[in-house]
Design an enzyme around this catalytic site. Structure first.
Site, short mmCIF file in Angstrom:
data_model
loop_
_atom_site.label_atom_id
_atom_site.label_comp_id
_atom_site.label_asym_id
_atom_site.label_seq_id
_atom_site.Cartn_x
_atom_site.Cartn_y
_atom_site.Cartn_z
N TYR A 74 0.85 -1.18 0.00
CA TYR A 74 0.00 0.00 0.00
C TYR A 74 0.89 1.24 0.00
CZ TYR A 74 -3.78 -3.13 1.51
OH TYR A 74 -4.70 -4.14 1.61
N HIS A 100 -6.53 1.24 -2.11
CA HIS A 100 -6.34 -0.19 -2.26
C HIS A 100 -4.86 -0.49 -2.51
CE1 HIS A 100 -10.62 -1.16 -2.33
NE2 HIS A 100 -10.81 -0.13 -3.13
N LYS A 104 -4.33 -4.91 -9.56
CA LYS A 104 -3.07 -4.96 -8.84
C LYS A 104 -1.98 -5.45 -9.78
CE LYS A 104 -5.00 -5.72 -4.23
NZ LYS A 104 -6.19 -4.95 -4.60
#
Length: 400
Positions: free
Chosen positions: A299, A307, A354
């Site tokens: 993070y 997120h 991600k």
């Protein structure tokens, strides 16, 4: 480090809880438990500044935890210490909560508001219960339509295709949970004695903050803001004792004839700490990534702000292949893996936006180092980290 196309830094969609953004900035303003307090401007401070000196002082919280070899973690039971470690860097996890230790806050909400003010854990539990109820109601409605079609065929001879949608079939857009019936207790309340008001029993916070061994040693070795107690005597452990205890926590219990007999260069604690220390030193907030089938999540500021942008898979690599053959430890991902496994993990993390990073940790060869090197953290200098960013190939979008 460069980011892939799935990185969401600065994006509006990555922000969470826009109404509480300023409050979160105030609560989580400090990235580490240590605070650097600057004195008010003064003439003496200006003179010292010209000389390259400073009156800034360091505030150390000096938190305390107990080493638990069974769960391979450090338990911080003091609520004030738990709050400090969580709010100053998002370290650890509440053992009765999803992340932030909020069990006591949930219990207080239940008492004061009757469950009207829900915490994040309670919201998630209610959402899952409603989703389960929706699936049951939909399955029940489809079964009723199919039964009606069979009845018409048996009585009238007409064939009707059971509909999977329509007014009789609930959909996610129109379905609403039915209100829970209120069950009244028929048992009469016991009369209260005069002069003794009914006082609620005081709540006792039974939750503790659970630190991983990597987080605990990061506090010990780098920040010196955590004291670890022995689980048997409850006496403070020295840094050397903690270093050896954390390594042996991942090994089978044996009685070594010498302090370094059971220590190995491919110890899981060493490999994971190398990765944790590497990214924490770069300013990332490092959390576990089991939810997304990876080892760690990174993070930029913390879970309450954005997120996770990056997902890490730790891949140990032996400098000497013979060490892997003779080792008694079966390291995860140390052997060649299938491309289908890698494609699955990459697709999972791509769907949640991600960027997947393969982190290769090189394990030094036993032939060039003595086992006594493992008796101190100085051995970490012999490990190296390499990073490979993996992007999912989509032919329709990457034809150029």
């Amino acid at each position: 480090m460069s980011f892939g196309p799935n990185s969401r830094s600065g994006g509006g969609g990555a922000q969470k809880g826009g109404g509480r953004r300023h409050e979160n900035n105030r609560i989580y303003a400090n990235p580490l438990p240590l605070l650097f307090v600057e004195p008010p401007p003064s003439r003496i401070g200006s003179i010292l500044g010209l000389l390259g000196l400073s009156l800034t002082r360091v505030e150390n919280p000096h938190c305390e935890g107990i080493f638990d070899p069974v769960t391979r973690s450090v338990w911080v039971s003091n609520p004030d210490h738990s709050l400090i470690l969580w709010r100053r860097g998002f370290f650890g996890k509440g053992d009765l909560s999803r992340s932030e230790p909020s069990w006591l806050a949930r219990q207080i909400n239940i008492r004061k508001s009757g469950g009207k003010q829900l915490t994040s854990e309670e919201v998630t539990a209610r959402r899952r219960a409603e989703r389960k109820q929706f699936k049951l109601d939909r399955a029940r409605a489809i079964a009723a339509v199919a039964e009606e079609a069979e009845t018409i065929f048996a009585t009238e001879g007409r064939v009707i295709q059971p509909a999977l949608s329509g007014p009789a079939i609930p959909s996610a857009a129109t379905w609403k949970p039915s209100p829970q019936p209120v069950i009244e207790d028929s048992v009469p309340e016991a009369p209260q004695e005069e002069g003794h008001p009914d006082e609620e029993e005081a709540l006792v916070d039974v939750e503790h903050l659970q630190l991983t061994l990597q987080e605990a040693f990061f506090f010990l070795w780098n920040l010196d803001c955590l004291t670890v107690l022995d689980p048997n005597s409850l006496n403070p452990m020295s840094l050397d004792d903690i270093w050896l205890a954390f390594q042996r926590a991942d090994l089978p219990p044996v009685i070594p004839p010498s302090p370094s007999a059971s220590l190995q260069f491919d110890n899981p604690f060493l490999i994971n700490y190398v990765v944790y220390h590497h990214y924490r030193s770069l300013g990332w907030v490092v959390k576990g990534g089991v939810k997304f089938c990876v080892d760690y999540l990174l993070y930029k500021r913390g879970p309450v702000f954005t997120h996770a942008e990056l997902a890490l898979v730790v891949l140990p690599v032996y400098e000497d292949p013979e060490d892997q053959i003779s080792s008694s430890i079966q390291l995860q991902n140390s052997s060649p893996f299938a491309w289908s496994w890698l494609s699955t993990i990459n697709r999972v993390n791509s769907q949640v936006q991600k960027t997947l990073i393969l982190v290769y940790v090189t394990i030094p060869a036993k032939s060039r180092l003595s086992p006594d090197v493992l008796l101190s953290p100085a051995c970490l200098a012999h490990y190296s980290v390499r990073e490979v960013i993996l992007r999912r190939f989509i032919p329709a979008r990457m034809r150029d």
